[in-house]
Design a protein around this motif. Structure first.
Motif, short mmCIF file in Angstrom:
data_model
loop_
_atom_site.label_atom_id
_atom_site.label_comp_id
_atom_site.label_asym_id
_atom_site.label_seq_id
_atom_site.Cartn_x
_atom_site.Cartn_y
_atom_site.Cartn_z
N GLU A 14 0.83 -1.21 0.00
CA GLU A 14 0.00 0.00 0.00
C GLU A 14 0.86 1.25 0.00
O GLU A 14 0.57 2.22 -0.71
N ALA A 15 1.91 1.24 0.81
CA ALA A 15 2.79 2.40 0.86
C ALA A 15 3.47 2.63 -0.49
O ALA A 15 3.58 3.77 -0.96
N ARG A 16 3.90 1.55 -1.17
CA ARG A 16 4.56 1.68 -2.47
C ARG A 16 3.61 2.23 -3.53
O ARG A 16 3.98 3.10 -4.34
N VAL A 17 2.37 1.75 -3.53
CA VAL A 17 1.38 2.23 -4.50
C VAL A 17 1.06 3.70 -4.25
O VAL A 17 0.97 4.51 -5.19
N TYR A 18 0.86 4.06 -3.00
CA TYR A 18 0.51 5.47 -2.69
C TYR A 18 1.64 6.41 -3.09
O TYR A 18 1.40 7.45 -3.73
N VAL A 19 2.87 6.06 -2.77
CA VAL A 19 4.01 6.90 -3.15
C VAL A 19 4.15 6.97 -4.66
O VAL A 19 4.44 8.04 -5.24
N ALA A 20 3.93 5.85 -5.34
CA ALA A 20 4.01 5.84 -6.80
C ALA A 20 3.00 6.79 -7.42
O ALA A 20 3.30 7.53 -8.38
N LEU A 21 1.76 6.80 -6.87
CA LEU A 21 0.73 7.69 -7.40
C LEU A 21 1.01 9.16 -7.10
O LEU A 21 0.62 10.05 -7.86
N LEU A 22 1.66 9.42 -5.97
CA LEU A 22 2.04 10.80 -5.69
C LEU A 22 3.10 11.28 -6.70
O LEU A 22 3.10 12.44 -7.11
N PHE A 66 -5.79 6.27 -11.83
CA PHE A 66 -5.96 6.55 -10.40
C PHE A 66 -5.11 7.76 -10.00
O PHE A 66 -4.07 8.05 -10.62
N VAL A 67 -5.59 8.45 -8.96
CA VAL A 67 -4.80 9.53 -8.35
C VAL A 67 -4.75 9.28 -6.85
O VAL A 67 -5.65 8.66 -6.26
N ALA A 68 -3.70 9.78 -6.22
CA ALA A 68 -3.57 9.72 -4.75
C ALA A 68 -4.23 10.95 -4.16
O ALA A 68 -4.03 12.07 -4.64
N LEU A 69 -5.03 10.74 -3.14
CA LEU A 69 -5.60 11.89 -2.43
C LEU A 69 -4.49 12.61 -1.66
O LEU A 69 -3.47 11.99 -1.28
N PRO A 70 -4.64 13.91 -1.41
CA PRO A 70 -3.56 14.69 -0.80
C PRO A 70 -3.10 14.11 0.54
O PRO A 70 -3.93 13.67 1.36
N PRO A 71 -1.79 14.09 0.81
CA PRO A 71 -1.27 13.56 2.09
C PRO A 71 -1.90 14.22 3.30
O PRO A 71 -2.16 13.54 4.31
N ALA A 72 -2.15 15.52 3.24
CA ALA A 72 -2.74 16.19 4.40
C ALA A 72 -4.11 15.62 4.72
O ALA A 72 -4.49 15.45 5.89
N GLU A 73 -4.87 15.29 3.65
CA GLU A 73 -6.20 14.73 3.87
C GLU A 73 -6.10 13.29 4.37
O GLU A 73 -6.78 12.90 5.34
N VAL A 74 -5.26 12.49 3.72
CA VAL A 74 -5.14 11.08 4.07
C VAL A 74 -4.56 10.91 5.48
O VAL A 74 -5.13 10.22 6.33
N LEU A 75 -3.42 11.53 5.72
CA LEU A 75 -2.76 11.35 7.01
C LEU A 75 -3.47 12.11 8.12
O LEU A 75 -3.42 11.71 9.28
N GLY A 76 -4.15 13.21 7.78
CA GLY A 76 -4.96 13.90 8.79
C GLY A 76 -6.07 13.01 9.29
O GLY A 76 -6.35 12.97 10.50
N ARG A 77 -6.70 12.25 8.35
CA ARG A 77 -7.75 11.32 8.75
C ARG A 77 -7.17 10.18 9.59
O ARG A 77 -7.75 9.77 10.60
N VAL A 78 -5.99 9.67 9.17
CA VAL A 78 -5.33 8.62 9.96
C VAL A 78 -5.04 9.11 11.38
O VAL A 78 -5.25 8.40 12.36
N LYS A 79 -4.57 10.35 11.48
CA LYS A 79 -4.25 10.94 12.78
C LYS A 79 -5.49 11.02 13.66
O LYS A 79 -5.46 10.64 14.84
N ARG A 80 -6.59 11.51 13.09
CA ARG A 80 -7.82 11.66 13.88
C ARG A 80 -8.37 10.31 14.30
O ARG A 80 -8.80 10.12 15.44
N GLU A 81 -8.36 9.34 13.37
CA GLU A 81 -8.88 8.02 13.70
C GLU A 81 -8.02 7.33 14.75
O GLU A 81 -8.54 6.67 15.65
N THR A 82 -6.69 7.49 14.63
CA THR A 82 -5.80 6.87 15.61
C THR A 82 -6.00 7.48 16.99
O THR A 82 -6.05 6.77 18.00
#
Length: 281
Positions: A14-22, A66-82
């Motif tokens: 998952e990390a490799r695919v997300y970085v590739a799309l960025l 496919f496109v990667a959603l912005p890191p701020a949106e993705v990781l912000g959601r991960v931060k809030r959920e965690t």
């Protein structure tokens, strides 16, 4: 970067695919596989999972891109959920945990460590300080006790020896050179912390927040104040019953070496037979 994404919940693929799309937005599965260094069949499975989680988004059908959603949106959601999961875990785990007993005491070694801790405890006092102290020790502890009194704390001082004390409630005991049992200091602060120190070499102390030990120290200091007040008011009657400085009573309760020391410092003039009767075998 891959390892850091794995630390927040991504798998390696998952990390490799997300970085590739960025790096290559609007890429096909074939293009992503080449950039990420993965098998094409695996990439489509990973993309499906990332799409379900709102990490990537399909933007066309033929071919599928496919496109990667912005890191701020993705990781912000991960931060809030965690954070939300951790807060829920704190509550649930705390409800399961058996309360632990507070530490019984902490040990201090050396005169400097004792003086520093005693001074700090008094400086941090908010409501009440009670102490049994030798007259000589007021030279270093007196300023902190005076400051506590000036800030509104109740300060109770049992002092052994004749030294001026211009603060707090003062209860006077026999002179320092007539005490037995060594150079001892006891201190209780705010009904939360107590310290018991021996300042004879090697100097050392223990301090504690344990409720049972704290109550014992507070009672000791309080009883010393009671005795000083009673002795001042009823000295003739008490010394008539128990001898000068209550020597007959004290000698029967002290260890033999301290009882002998008491006899020598009081020097109350008893004849040898009376002394022998008072001293333990």
């Amino acid at each position: 970067m891959i390892e850091r994404l794995m630390q927040v919940g991504f798998s390696s693929q998952e990390a490799r695919v997300y970085v590739a799309l960025l790096r290559q937005p609007s890429a096909t599965g074939y293009e992503i596989a080449k950039v990420a260094g993965l098998q094409r069949a695996n990439v489509y499975q990973v993309l499906a999972g990332l799409s379900d989680r709102g990490v990537v988004e399909q933007v066309s059908d033929s071919p599928a891109r496919f496109v990667a959603l912005p890191p701020a949106e993705v990781l912000g959601r991960v931060k809030r959920e965690t954070a939300s999961r951790c807060e829920a875990l704190i509550v649930d785990l705390a409800a399961m945990a058996t309360p632990s007993e507070p530490a019984a005491f902490w040990t201090l070694r050396g005169r400097d460590a004792v003086l520093e801790r005693a001074g700090a405890l008094v400086a941090d006092a908010r409501e009440r300080v009670a102490v049994c102290v030798m007259a000589d020790d007021l030279a270093w502890l007196g300023p902190a006790l005076r400051s506590a009194a000036q800030t509104g704390c109740q300060v109770v001082v049992n002092v052994f020896g004749d030294v001026p004390v211009d603060f707090g409630e003062v209860y006077r005991h026999e002179p320092q050179d007539m005490t037995v049992g060594g150079h001892v200091l006891t201190l209780a602060v705010d009904s939360t912390t107590a310290l018991i120190a021996s300042l004879d070499e090697p100097a050392g102390a223990v301090y504690t927040a344990h409720p049972a030990l704290l109550r014992v120290v507070e009672k000791l200091i309080r009883d010393e104040a009671y005795l000083a007040a009673i002795y001042e008011r009823l000295r003739p009657e008490l010394e008539g019953a128990f001898g000068r400085h209550l020597v007959e009573l004290r000698a029967r309760l002290l260890p033999p070496d301290q009882a002998s020391r008491l006899m020598s410092v009081v020097g109350f003039g008893a004849d040898p037979a009376a002394v022998n009767e008072l001293l333990p075998d």
